[in-house]
Write a protein that holds these residues in place. Structure first.
Motif, PDB file in Angstrom:
ATOM      1  N   CYS B  13       0.851  -1.190   0.000  1.00 29.07           N
ATOM      2  CA  CYS B  13       0.000   0.000   0.000  1.00 29.07           C
ATOM      3  C   CYS B  13       0.885   1.239   0.000  1.00 29.07           C
ATOM      4  O   CYS B  13       1.817   1.323   0.784  1.00 29.07           O
ATOM      5  N   ILE B  14       0.590   2.175  -0.897  1.00 27.49           N
ATOM      6  CA  ILE B  14       1.375   3.410  -0.950  1.00 27.49           C
ATOM      7  C   ILE B  14       0.609   4.589  -0.353  1.00 27.49           C
ATOM      8  O   ILE B  14       0.988   5.750  -0.528  1.00 27.49           O
ATOM      9  N   GLY B  15      -0.497   4.293   0.302  1.00 29.91           N
ATOM     10  CA  GLY B  15      -1.219   5.353   1.002  1.00 29.91           C
ATOM     11  C   GLY B  15      -1.763   6.452   0.112  1.00 29.91           C
ATOM     12  O   GLY B  15      -1.921   7.584   0.554  1.00 29.91           O
ATOM     13  N   CYS B  16      -2.086   6.112  -1.121  1.00 34.58           N
ATOM     14  CA  CYS B  16      -2.553   7.157  -2.045  1.00 34.58           C
ATOM     15  C   CYS B  16      -4.008   7.537  -1.813  1.00 34.58           C
ATOM     16  O   CYS B  16      -4.473   8.553  -2.313  1.00 34.58           O
ATOM     17  N   LYS B  17      -4.743   6.721  -1.069  1.00 37.67           N
ATOM     18  CA  LYS B  17      -6.137   6.999  -0.738  1.00 37.67           C
ATOM     19  C   LYS B  17      -7.084   6.972  -1.937  1.00 37.67           C
ATOM     20  O   LYS B  17      -8.228   7.413  -1.845  1.00 37.67           O
ATOM     21  N   CYS B  19      -8.495   4.528  -2.989  1.00 39.57           N
ATOM     22  CA  CYS B  19      -9.610   3.652  -2.589  1.00 39.57           C
ATOM     23  C   CYS B  19     -10.681   4.457  -1.868  1.00 39.57           C
ATOM     24  O   CYS B  19     -11.871   4.293  -2.124  1.00 39.57           O
ATOM     25  N   VAL B  55      -7.649   4.706   5.174  1.00 41.96           N
ATOM     26  CA  VAL B  55      -6.237   4.358   5.067  1.00 41.96           C
ATOM     27  C   VAL B  55      -5.512   4.857   6.313  1.00 41.96           C
ATOM     28  O   VAL B  55      -5.505   6.050   6.605  1.00 41.96           O
ATOM     29  N   SER B  77      -5.223   0.058   4.227  1.00 38.07           N
ATOM     30  CA  SER B  77      -6.583   0.487   3.902  1.00 38.07           C
ATOM     31  C   SER B  77      -7.598  -0.444   4.552  1.00 38.07           C
ATOM     32  O   SER B  77      -7.723  -1.605   4.170  1.00 38.07           O
ATOM     33  N   CYS B 158      -7.200   0.960  -6.923  1.00 40.93           N
ATOM     34  CA  CYS B 158      -5.929   0.737  -6.237  1.00 40.93           C
ATOM     35  C   CYS B 158      -4.795   0.503  -7.235  1.00 40.93           C
ATOM     36  O   CYS B 158      -4.804  -0.493  -7.946  1.00 40.93           O
ATOM     37  N   PRO B 159      -3.818   1.418  -7.293  1.00 36.77           N
ATOM     38  CA  PRO B 159      -2.792   1.302  -8.329  1.00 36.77           C
ATOM     39  C   PRO B 159      -1.827   0.138  -8.116  1.00 36.77           C
ATOM     40  O   PRO B 159      -1.311  -0.411  -9.072  1.00 36.77           O
ATOM     41  N   THR B 160      -1.605  -0.227  -6.867  1.00 35.43           N
ATOM     42  CA  THR B 160      -0.576  -1.247  -6.612  1.00 35.43           C
ATOM     43  C   THR B 160      -1.171  -2.633  -6.371  1.00 35.43           C
ATOM     44  O   THR B 160      -0.450  -3.559  -6.007  1.00 35.43           O
ATOM     45  N   SER B 162      -2.847  -3.409  -3.909  1.00 37.18           N
ATOM     46  CA  SER B 162      -2.842  -3.692  -2.477  1.00 37.18           C
ATOM     47  C   SER B 162      -4.207  -4.266  -2.103  1.00 37.18           C
ATOM     48  O   SER B 162      -4.310  -5.147  -1.260  1.00 37.18           O
ATOM     49  N   ILE B 163      -5.249  -3.764  -2.764  1.00 31.84           N
ATOM     50  CA  ILE B 163      -6.599  -4.307  -2.569  1.00 31.84           C
ATOM     51  C   ILE B 163      -6.877  -5.309  -3.676  1.00 31.84           C
ATOM     52  O   ILE B 163      -6.913  -4.944  -4.842  1.00 31.84           O
TER      53      ILE B 163
HETATM   54  S1  SF4 Z   1      -5.623   2.655  -3.247  1.00 36.93           S
HETATM   55 FE1  SF4 Z   1      -4.399   0.953  -2.767  1.00 36.93          FE
HETATM   56  S2  SF4 Z   1      -2.410   1.783  -2.489  1.00 36.93           S
HETATM   57 FE2  SF4 Z   1      -3.771   3.501  -2.480  1.00 36.93          FE
HETATM   58  S3  SF4 Z   1      -4.188   3.728  -0.344  1.00 36.93           S
HETATM   59 FE3  SF4 Z   1      -5.792   2.466  -1.101  1.00 36.93          FE
HETATM   60  S4  SF4 Z   1      -4.999   0.446  -0.725  1.00 36.93           S
HETATM   61 FE4  SF4 Z   1      -3.291   1.775  -0.513  1.00 36.93          FE
END
Ligand code: SF4
Ligand SMILES: Nc1nc2c(c(=O)[nH]1)N[C@H]1C(S)=C(S)[C@@H](COP(=O)(O)OP(=O)(O)OC[C@H]3O[C@@H](n4cnc5c(=O)[nH]c(N)nc54)[C@H](O)[C@@H]3O)O[C@H]1N2
Ligand SMILES: Nc1nc2c(c(=O)[nH]1)N[C@H]1C(S)=C(S)[C@@H](COP(=O)(O)OP(=O)(O)OC[C@H]3O[C@@H](n4cnc5c(=O)[nH]c(N)nc54)[C@H](O)[C@@H]3O)O[C@H]1N2
Ligand code: SF4
Ligand code: SF4
Ligand code: SF4
Ligand code: SF4
Ligand SMILES: [Mo]
Lengths: 857, 258, 316
Positions: B13-17, B19, B55, B77, B158-160, B162-163
Motif C-alpha cells: 500500500c502506498i497510502g494514495c487513498k 480507494c 487508510v 486500507s 488501487c494502483p498497486t 494492495s486491494i
Molecule cells: S488505493 Fe491501494 S495503495 Fe492507495 S491507499 Fe488504497 S490500498 Fe493503498
C-alpha cells in the motif's frame, strides 16, 4: 514517485516483486521511501555532488561498460586545447563573460571542429547568446555541431579526450566529499554505488526516474546531465529496463513541449526564429540545420510546418511565408514576462489552465503583474486565485492592492474538462493516447480548442471587414492562416481528429503521411509536427489503438502510438552491440537480421532499418546518412551519446556542484558559490536571502523545499474545489523533525511562521521522524518541508508556499529554484495586514538584505 | 455463487487513498469534514457512516522493513470485514442487514429503521449511523458492481493491487503464499489477519496482510462476534426470569386469598 | 489505557504505540441516546415488576395494590415505548421492528415480547377502569382479568431480563463480558424498583409482600453486581470508576439505605415506607443509567477492547 505518480508507481512495485532494488534519493522520507529498499536522505540541492560521486566511483573502480562507451559515446573525442575546466578556474569553465554573466562555448569544442568565433563581430555574438539562450531549443536534438571532424583517440590515452577530462573533473567527488556536501554517510553511499553498478552491464540495466525534485534548481539541467553521464558510462541508455525516465507533470505536459507552449520552440523542437539572426528562411535553415542526425532534414520539417500554417499561401516564391512567423527578440519566458507586466510593458494576458497566483514562484510578483494589465483572460473550472486576486488576494489584506485601483479587466471563461472533449494525451514515454469525449460540457463550459478556434474565426472576420479589398500586409499572417477545421456537436466544437490529422500531415495528393522520412522541403508535403508524423498513418488514428497487452508482445506496440514512428524505447539501437547483436539474450530489444539485411526486434528499431552495422558515412554525407551504422543516438548530430557537451548548454559542458542560489553553506569545491550563469532578477520585489559566507546568511539557517502531496494537485485548482480530495489534506502544513521542533519550540498541530527575504507564511506544524537532520560540513542542518497546494479559495484554504520562493532560474530552461532555498521558521501564526510586511522588513534589516545581496558570488 | 471478498496486502500500500475517493465517488458518500488530525497523513481518522474505506498511516522508529532506515511508515486500507458470523447482521431486528449471494453483508437502506443496534454489535467498529438521516451505512462490497461482474470501485482504483478482490478461497491461498514470500525475504513481521475460518467471527470476508500487531492499525487483536454467546445469554436470562417469578410467588405465598 | 491525550497539541506525530492507533477507539460508541435507552431499560423493568406485584395482589386479593400496580405497569410500558420511538426518530420506524421475528436479535425478540406484554397489561387496566370499556364487553374483560394478570407477570419476567441480553449481546467490552450476571442484576433491580414504587403508592396494610420483594430484589441485585465486578477485573473498571462507577456506587448506597428503611420504618410509618420506596425506585433507575454509561465508556477507550483480547491471544 508514489506520491505524484501513484499509477505509474505500480510498475515499480511490480519490479520490486521481481527482485529489483528500489533506491529513493530524497531529502524527505515519503510514501515512495516507504516502499523503497534504500532511502537516501540528502540535503536539498546537493544531488550533483551525489551523482558526481557515483560517476567518480564508476571511473575509479573501472566499472564503466567499456565496449558500449567506446562505441556509442564521445568518450574518445579530444577537447580543444583552449578548454579550461572548473577545476582549473576555481568554479568557472573557460569562456565565461563576467559582464554578460554568460558563457561563450567555443573553447568547449572538440579538436578539429571549426568554430566561427574569429569571423564573428562582438554584437553578433551577443544575439547569439540570446538565441542560444535556451537549451530547450535542442529539446530532443542537441546542438548543431559546427563543421569539421572531431579528433578522436580510441586508445583513450590522449589527456584531453573526453573520458580523461571526465576523470579529472570528477576526481574530487569522493565519498567523503559527498558526505560533506550532501550529508550522506560513506557507508550509505557505498551501498547505493554497489547496488547501482551491480545492476548494470551486459545482462542487467538500471533505470533512473526523476521529476521536478531534480529540475527546479538553478542547476536543474546539469542535474540531469549528471545522470546522463552515469547512465552512458554504465551502458544503460537505449536498452530495455534502462534509461533516464523523466516523469512529467500535467497530463500531456510532454505533448505541450512536443507541440510547445514554450516561447522559443516551434513544433518538433525546431528553434523559434530570432528577429536579428533569422531574417530569411535561408538564414534560419543555414544556421540551425546540423550536418548529421535527423535534424539534418530540418528544411523538410520546417517547410511542411509552414505549409500546415499557411497552406496554399505558402509558396517557394515567398519563402513559404517564413516572415509570417513571430520572431524572438530576447528572453520571453514566463518570469521575464511577468516582470514586464510589473514594469507596464506587457498589457494583456491569456491564462489557460494555470494558476500562477498560487503556483508560480514569487506569487506576489505574479499578482502585482496581473494588477498592472489592461486585460486578463482566465479559462478554468473554478474561480481560482488567479481570477480573484483583485478582490481577495493577500495584498488586499496588507493594503498593497486596493480593488478600486486595479485597472485590469478580467474575463473568466469556464473550461470543459478532459472528460468533456476528445483529444490526445502524450505521456512521459512519448506515447500518445486518444481520449474520447464522455459527456457534453454544460452551460457555458467549452473546450480550449473551441475557444481558440472561434476566437481566431471571429478575429479573422473582423479583420476581413476592416481591411476590405486592400489587405494590410500586417494582417496577412492571420488572414492567410489555414483555419478551416470541421466542427461538430451543438457547440460547434472543432473536430479534434482533424487537428491530429493536420499534425500528422499529408502528401501532394492529400493522403495522410506514414512517417517523417517522407517529408519534403519543396512544399509538396504538409505536416504540423514532424515528430508526430505517422500518428495518422493509413488514415487511422493510431493514438486511439487500445489492444490489450495480453494480446500482443511485451512492448505492446499496438497500444496508442509513440513518437517517433511508434518507437517505444528511444535510441534502442544501443540495445545491440556495434555488430548488431544483442548485448545479451536477457536484454535483447532490437538487432540486425543479416538474412533479411534489416533491423528487427521486439520494438520498432529507432534506426534506419536497412542501415548495416558496418556502415560508415562517406565524406559530406548529410542528415541521417551522416550517422554511422554503429551510432545509436540518431537525433544527435553525430549519433553519439554525449558524456561531454561541446555546445548547446549555457552553463558548461560538464555538471559540477554549485550551491543553490540561497544556501546556509559555502561551496566546499570552489570559491564560485553558485551557478555563475544562473538567472537572477535582483529587484525590490525579488530580493534574495544572503547565501554562504555572505553577512546575514545566518538569519536564514534552515533549508526548505516545496513539493506535492498525492491528495492535491499543484496549485489546487483541481483538488481544493473537490470535497473528496480536499478533506484528505485539509490544511497547509510544514513537516519538521522532532529536533528542529525542539530547537524552535514548534508544537505538533500548532502553528509555525516560515520567513524568507520575500515573505512570511503560516502553516500548521507536523512534527515527524520522517524528517531527519543531516550533518553537512560538520554542522547539523534542518530541512523544512512545504507542500505548495494551498491558496485563498476552495473548500480548504491556506497560505501559498510560493510566497516564499524567489526568482532564481536555471539558465537553460528558465525553471525556478523552488526545491532548495534557505529560510527561518518560528512558532506561532504570522502577523496580519501591514504588520506582516513589518515582520519581513525586520528580517531584511537584520540580514542586511539589499538588491545586491546574493545577486552574485 | 462462490463467496467473494478482499485480500488487502498492506505491504504494497502506498497510502494514495485512491480507494477512499473511488468509494465515495461510486457510492456518493458525503465528505467527512475538513479536519487536520495530525495522525501522520491520515485525516480520515476511522471507518464510519461517511468513510467506508480508511487508510491508516503509522510512523514507527522501529526499523524493520529497511535495515538502515531510521523510520518505517506503515499504510493500510481498512474496510468492513464482511464477517462469516456478522454481529451487525445477527442483531439487526428488521432484517435490513442481510447476507448477499456473494456471502457479503449489506444494509438495505429502505428497511433500516435506525435502531442503531448493529453499531455496538460490530466487533471492529465499522458500521455507524449517519447523523442527518439516522440510518446506518457501511461498505456494501459494491453489491451493485460485483453483481454486474465489475470489481469493487476501491479495488479497481488501487494502483498497486494492495486491494485484491476475488473468490475468498483463492484469495486466502494467494495470501498465504505472499506471507511466505515476504518472510523468506526477511520481512519477518508479515502476518495474515482475519484469514482464518476459526477465528472469533468465523473468518473475515475482507482480510489483511499486516506488518505489525493488529491493534497498531486500530484493529482488534481477537475480535469475537457477540452472538457467539447468545444461547448462553438467553439461558442466564431465563434463569433470572425464573428467580424473578419465584421471588414474586414466595413474597405473596404467605397471604391467603380472601 | 490510551497511550496519549486525544486532541490537543502533541509533541510530534505520536510514535506508533503498539496498543492502539493514536489512542482512537477500536469500536463504535453506541449511538443510543442515554436518556431514552437507559430510561427504556429502567421503565421496562418497572413495567415488569409492577405487573408481577399486580398479579400477586390480584391472587391474594389486595385490590388497591393491584389497582396501583396495574396502572403503574401500563404507565411504565407507555414511557418505555415512547423512549424507544424517540430514539428511532420516527414512530413508523417501530413498525419495521415487527417485520420479522429474529431469535438472533434480542431487540427483535424484545419487540415481540413487549408487544405481547402490552395486551394483558392493557386488559388489566381496562379491568381497573371499566369506564374505558363499552358496557357489553365489561363482563368479558372481568372474566379475562385473572389470566391477564398472571400472563402479564409471566411475560414480565421476560421483559425484566431480556434487556440485559439486549445490551450484553454487543461488542461493548463491559456489557458483553457481564452477560452471565447482568440478567440477575436487572431482575433484582426491577423487583426492588417496582416494590419501591409499591411502597410509595400502596397502603401499608397491603404492602407486606412489596416489602419482602424490595428486600429480596435488592439482595439479588447487590449480590449479582458484586459477583460481576469481582469476576470482570479490568473490563469491569467502568462499573467501579468514571461517572458510570459513581452512579452505580450511589445506586448501591441508595439500595442499602432503601432496604434498611424498609426493614426499620416500612411497616411503621407511611412516610417511612414512602422514603424507603423512593430510595429503591431511584436506585433502580440509577443502576440502569450507570450500567448503560459503563458500556459506552468501555467502547470509547481502546484499552478495554485491546487489553483483554491481547491477554486472550498472548503477545502476538
Ligand atoms: S488505493 Fe491501494 S495503495 Fe492507495 S491507499 Fe488504497 S490500498 Fe493503498
Ligand atoms: N498527486 C499529484 N500528482 C502530481 C502532481 C500533483 O500536484 N499532485 N503534479 C504533477 C506535476 S505538474 C509534476 S511536475 C509532477 C512532479 O512530480 P515530483 O517531482 O515527484 O513532485 P515533487 O513532490 O514536487 O518533488 C518530488 C520530490 O523531490 C524532493 N526534492 C526536493 N528537493 C530535492 C533535491 O534537491 N534532490 C532530490 N533528490 N529530491 C528533492 C521532494 O522532497 C519531493 O519528495 O507530479 C505530477 N503529478
Ligand atoms: N514552490 C513550487 N512551485 C511550483 C512547483 C513546485 O514543485 N514547487 N511545481 C511547478 C510545476 S512542475 C508546475 S507544473 C506548476 C503547476 O502550476 P499551475 O499550472 O499554475 O497550477 P495548476 O493548479 O496545475 O493549474 C492548472 C489549472 O488548469 C485548470 N484546468 C485543468 N484542466 C483544464 C482544461 O482542460 N482547460 C483549462 N482551460 N483549464 C484546465 C485547473 O482547474 C487548474 O486550475 O507549479 C509549479 N510551481
Ligand atoms: S493523476 Fe492521472 S496521470 Fe497522475 S498518476 Fe493518477 S492516473 Fe496517473
Ligand atoms: S465488520 Fe462489522 S459491520 Fe462489517 S460485517 Fe462484520 S460485523 Fe458487520
Ligand atoms: S440500525 Fe438499521 S441496520 Fe442497524 S440494526 Fe437497526 S435496523 Fe438493522
Ligand atoms: S467495496 Fe465498494 S463500498 Fe466497499 S469500500 Fe470498496 S468501494 Fe466502498
Ligand atoms: Mo509540473
Amino acid at each position: 514517485m508514489a506520491e505524484a505518480h501513484p499509477v505509474g508507481f505500480q510498475w515499480v512495485v511490480e519490479a520490486k516483486a521481481r527482485g529489483a532494488t528500489v533506491i529513493h534519493v530524497d531529502p524527505r522520507y515519503t510514501r515512495t521511501s516507504a516502499l523503497a529498499d534504500i532511502h537516501v536522505p540528502l540535503r536539498a540541492g546537493s544531488d550533483i555532488a551525489f551523482l558526481g560521486g557515483l560517476v567518480n566511483y564508476v571511473l575509479q573502480h573501472d566499472l564503466w561498460f567499456r565496449d558500449y562507451v567506446l562505441a556509442y559515446t564521445n568518450a574518445s573525442f579530444v577537447v580543444r586545447e583552449q578548454f579550461r575546466d572548473t577545476e582549473d578556474l576555481d568554479g568557472l569553465f573557460s569562456g565565461y563573460d563576467p559582464e554578460e554573466r554568460k558563457y561563450e562555448s567555443e573553447s568547449w569544442q572538440y579538436d578539429g571542429i571549426k568554430v566561427g568565433a574569429d569571423e564573428q563581430d562582438p554584437e553578433e555574438r551577443v544575439t547569439k547568446y540570446e538565441q542560444k539562450g535556451s537549451g530547450h531549443q535542442f529539446g530532443s536534438g542537441g546542438a548543431a555541431l559546427d563543421p569539421g571532424e572531431p579528433v578522436k583517440d580510441l586508445t583513450l590515452q590522449h589527456p584531453r579526450c573526453v573520458l580523461n577530462v571526465l576523470k579529472r573533473h570528477f576526481a574530487r567527488y569522493t565519498p567523503e566529499l559527498v558526505q560533506e556536501i550532501c550529508g550522506v554517510p560513506p557507508a550509505l553511499f557505498d551501498k547505493v554505488a554497489r547496488a547501482l553498478t551491480s545492476a548494470s552491464g551486459r545482462d542487467k540495466t538500471a533505470a533512473f526516474v526523476y521529476s521536478v525534485g531534480w529540475t527546479q534548481h538553478t542547476v536543474g539541467v546539469q542535474y540531469i546531465r549528471s545522470a546522463a553521464i552515469l547512465q552512458l558510462l554504465l551502458g544503460n541508455m537505449g536498452r530495455p529496463g534502462g534509461g533516464i525516465v523523466a516523469l512529467r507533470g500535467h497530463a500531456s505536459i510532454q505533448g505541450s513541449t512536443d507541440i510547445p507552449t514554450l516561447y522559443n520552440l516551434l513544433p518538433g523542437y525546431l528553434p523559434m526564429p530570432h528577429a536579428l539572426e533569422h531574417e530569411s528562411l535561408h538564414e534560419y535553415l543555414h544556421l540551425n540545420t546540423p550536418r548529421g542526425g535527423f535534424y539534418g532534414q530540418m528544411p523538410a520539417y520546417l517547410v511542411s510546418l509552414l505549409k500546415a500554417y499557411w497552406g496554399d499561401n505558402a509558396l517557394p516564391t515567398n519563402e513559404f511565408c517564413f516572415d509570417y512567423l513571430p520572431k524572438l527578440t530576447g528572453d520571453h519566458s514566463s518570469y521575464p514576462t511577468v516582470i514586464s507586466q510589473v514594469e507596464g510593458k506587457c498589457k494583456g494576458y491569456f491564462i489557460f489552465g494555470e494558476n500562477p497566483a498560487v503556483g508560480s514562484a514569487n506569487a506576489k510578483m505574479q499578482r502585482m503583474g496581473l494588477s498592472n494589465l489592461d486585460w486578463l483572460v482566465v479559462r478554468d473550472f473554478s474561480l481560482i486565485e488567479t481570477a480573484t486576486w483583485w478582490k481577495d488576494g493577500p495584498e488586499i489584506e496588507t493594503g498593497e492592492i486596493r480593488t478600486e485601483d486595479v485597472g485590469t479587466e478580467v474575463f473568466f471563461f469556464p473550461a470543459a474538462a478532459h472528460t468533456e472533449k476528445s483529444g490526445s494525451f502524450t505521456n512521459t514515454q512519448r506515447l500518445l493516447q486518444w481520449r474520447h469525449k464522455a459527456v457534453e460540457p454544460q452551460d457555458d463550459q467549452r473546450s480550449d480548442l473551441w475557444f481558440v478556434f472561434h476566437l481566431g474565426r471571429v478575429i479573422r472576420e473582423k479583420l476581413r471587414v476592416a481591411n476590405g479589398a486592400a489587405v494590410d500586409s500586417r494582417d496577412r499572417p492571420v488572414l492567410e492562416l489555414t483555419w478551416d477545421y470541421p466542427t461538430e456537436g451543438s457547440h460547434a466544437d472543432p473536430d479534434a481528429e482533424s487537428v491530429l490529422r493536420e499534425i500528422n500531415g499529408w502528401d501532394a495528393d492529400g493522403k495522410a503521411l506514414s512517417g517523417y522520412t517522407s517529408l519534403q522541403d519543396d512544399g509538396s508535403t504538409v505536416c504540423g509536427c514532424w515528430i508526430y508524423c505517422g500518428v495518422y498513418a493509413d488514415e487511422v488514428n493510431q493514438a486511439a489503438r487500445r489492444k490489450p497487452g495480453s494480446e500482443q508482445n511485451w512492448v505492446a506496440p499496438e497500444w496508442g502510438w509513440a513518437w517517433p514512428m511508434n518507437r517505444r524505447v528511444l535510441y534502442n539501437r544501443a540495445s545491440a552491440d556495434p555488430d548488431g547483436r544483442p548485448w545479451s539474450e536477457r536484454k535483447a530489444l532490437v538487432w540486425w537480421d543479416e538474412k533479411d539485411a534489416k533491423w528487427t526486434g521486439h520494438d520498432v528499431p529507432d534506426f534506419a532499418d536497412d542501415k548495416r552495422p558496418s556502415y560508415e558515412p562517406g565524406y559530406g554525407a548529410r542528415a541521417a546518412d551522416a550517422i554511422g551504422g554503429a551510432d545509436p543516438f540518431v537525433m544527435q548530430t553525430d549519433g553519439k551519446g554525449w558524456l561531454y557537451v561541446p555546445s548547446g548548454l549555457t552553463d558548461g559542458p560538464l555538471p559540477t556542484h554549485y550551491e543553490p542560489h540561497e544556501s546556509p553553506f559555502t561551496n566546499p569545491l570552489y570559491s564560485q558559490q553558485a551557478n555563475p550563469a544562473r538567472q537572477v532578477f535582483s529587484r525590490r520585489d525579488n530580493l534574495s536571502n544572503p547565501s554562504g559566507a555572505e553577512r546575514g546568511a545566518d538569519v536564514f539557517p534552515y533549508v526548505f523545499t516545496t513539493y506535492r502531496l498525492t491528495e492535491h494537485h499543484t496549485a489546487g485548482g483541481m483538488s481544493r474545489w473537490l470535497p473528496y480530495l480536499a478533506e484528505l489534506q485539509p490544511e497547509f502544513f510544514c513537516e519538521v523533525s522532532p529536533e528542529l521542533a525542539r530547537e524552535r519550540g514548534l508544537a505538533h498541530l500548532g502553528w509555525a511562521t516560515i520567513v524568507t527575504a520575500r515573505a512570511a507564511v503560516e502553516a500548521r506544524v507536523l512534527v515527524t521522524e520522517r524528517m531527519v537532520p543531516l550533518t553537512v560540513q560538520g554542522r547539523v542542518v534542518h530541512q523544512v518541508g512545504l507542500p505548495y497546494h494551498w491558496g485563498a479559495n476552495g473548500y480548504v484554504t491556506g497560505d501559498a508556499a510560493n510566497e516564499l520562493v524567489g526568482l532564481a532560474l536555471d539558465p537553460n530552461v528558465h525553471i525556478q529554484e523552488s526545491k532548495a532555498s534557505s529560510c527561518d521558521i518560528r512558532p506561532g501564526r504570522r502577523p496580519r495586514g501591514p504588520a506582516l510586511l513589518q515582520l519581513v522588513d525586520n528580517y531584511r534589516r537584520r540580514a542586511g538584505i539589499t538588491v545586491e545581496t546574493a545577486d552574485f558570488q | 455463487m462462490s463467496r467473494m471478498g478482499f485480500f488487502t496486502d498492506t505491504s504494497i500500500c502506498i497510502g494514495c487513498k485512491a480507494c477512499e475517493v473511488a468509494c465515495k465517488e461510486w457510492n456518493s458518500v458525503p465528505d467527512d469534514g475538513f479536519n487536520l488530525l495530525g495522525m501522520s497523513f491520515d485525516n480520515t481518522g476511522m471507518l464510519g457512516a461517511n468513510s467506508w474505506r480508511h487508510v491508516a498511516f503509522i510512523e514507527q522508529s522501529k526499523p524493520v522493513a529497511q535495515p538502515d532506515a531510521h523510520v518505517r511508515w506503515l499504510m493500510s486500507s481498512d474496510v468492513c470485514k464482511h464477517c462469516t458470523h456478522a454481529g451487525c447482521l445477527d442483531v439487526c431486528p428488521t432484517g435490513s442487514l442481510f447476507r448477499t449471494e456473494f456471502g457479503t453483508v449489506v444494509v438495505q437502506e429502505d428497511i433500516c429503521n435506525g435502531c442503531g443496534y448493529c453499531v455496538p454489535a460490530c466487533p471492529y467498529g465499522v458500521i455507524d449511523r449517519r447523523e442527518d438521516d439516522g440510518r446506518v451505512w457501511k461498505c456494501t462490497l459494491c453489491y451493485d458492481r460485483i453483481g454486474d461482474g465489475l470489481e469493487p470501485a476501491c479495488a479497481k482504483a488501487c494502483p498497486t493491487d494492495s486491494i485484491q478482490f476475488g473468490e475468498l478461497d483463492e484469495l486466502r491461498e494467494r495470501a498465504r503464499g505472499r506471507v511466505d514470500e515476504l518472510v523468506s525475504a526477511g520481512v519477518v513481521d508479515a502476518r495474515l489477519y482475519g484469514a482464518s475460518p476459526d477465528d472469533g467471527v468465523g473468518g473475515a470476508g475482507a482480510f489483511f496482510l499486516l506488518l505489525d500487531e493488529p491493534e497498531v492499525y486500530g484493529l482488534p487483536p481477537d475480535p469475537v462476534v457477540p452472538t457467539r454467546d447468545l444461547a448462553s445469554m438467553w439461558r442466564h436470562a431465563a434463569a433470572a426470569a425464573g428467580v424473578f417469578l419465584g421471588l414474586g410467588v414466595a413474597a405473596f405465598a404467605g397471604r391467603r386469598s380472601s | 489505557m490510551t497511550e496519549r491525550r486525544r486532541g490537543g497539541e502533541r509533541l510530534m506525530v505520536p510514535k506508533a504505540e503498539f496498543s492502539s492507533y493514536y489512542g482512537k477507539p477500536v469500536l463504535k460508541r453506541p449511538v443510543w441516546e442515554e436518556r431514552y435507552i437507559a430510561g427504556y431499560l429502567f421503565t421496562g423493568g418497572i413495567a415488569a415488576g409492577t405487573a408481577l406485584l399486580a398479579a400477586g395482589a390480584d391472587v391474594t386479593g389486595q385490590p388497591s395494590l393491584r389497582r396501583s400496580m396495574r396502572l403503574s405497569s401500563l404507565a411504565a410500558l407507555a414511557v418505555s415505548g415512547f423512549a424507544l420511538v424517540r430514539d428511532l426518530g420516527r414512530p413508523e420506524r417501530f413498525a419495521n421492528m415487527l417485520r420479522v421475528f429474529k431469535p438472533t436479535s434480542p431487540m427483535s425478540v424484545g419487540s415481540w415480547l413487549l408487544s405481547a406484554f402490552a395486551l394483558p397489561t392493557g386488559i388489566g387496566v381496562m379491568d381497573e377502569v371499566p369506564a374505558l370499556v363499552p358496557r357489553p364487553l365489561r363482563s368479558v374483560v372481568r372474566r379475562l382479568s385473572r389470566p391477564a394478570a398472571v400472563s402479564a407477570a409471566a411475560l414480565g419476567s421476560g421483559v425484566a431480563t431480556y434487556t440485559a441480553v439486549l445490551i450484553c449481546d454487543t461488542s461493548a467490552p463491559s456489557w458483553h463480558a457481564a452477560y452471565p450476571e447482568m440478567p440477575f442484576v436487572f431482575a433484582g433491580s426491577a423487583l426492588s424498583g417496582s416494590a419501591g414504587l409499591a411502597l410509595m403508592v400502596a397502603p401499608i396494610r397491603e404492602a407486606g409482600s412489596a416489602r419482602t420483594l424490595a428486600v429480596a430484589g435488592a439482595l439479588l441485585e447487590l449480590s449479582a453486581a458484586q459477583r460481576m465486578e469481582r469476576r470482570l477485573g479490568f473490563v469491569g473498571e467502568p462499573y467501579r470508576e468514571h461517572a458510570s462507577g459513581r452512579k452505580l456506587k450511589a445506586a448501591k448506597a441508595m439500595t442499602v439505605a432503601g432496604v434498611a428503611t424498609t426493614v426499620l420504618l416500612g411497616r411503621r410509618s407511611r412516610a417511612g415506607a414512602f422514603l424507603a420506596g423512593a430510595a429503591l425506585f431511584g436506585a433502580s433507575a440509577l443502576t440502569r443509567f450507570g450500567v448503560f454509561e459503563a458500556g459506552v465508556i468501555s467502547t470509547e477507550d481502546p484499552a478495554y477492547t485491546v487489553r483483554p483480547q491481547r491477554e486472550r491471544v498472548g503477545e502476538g
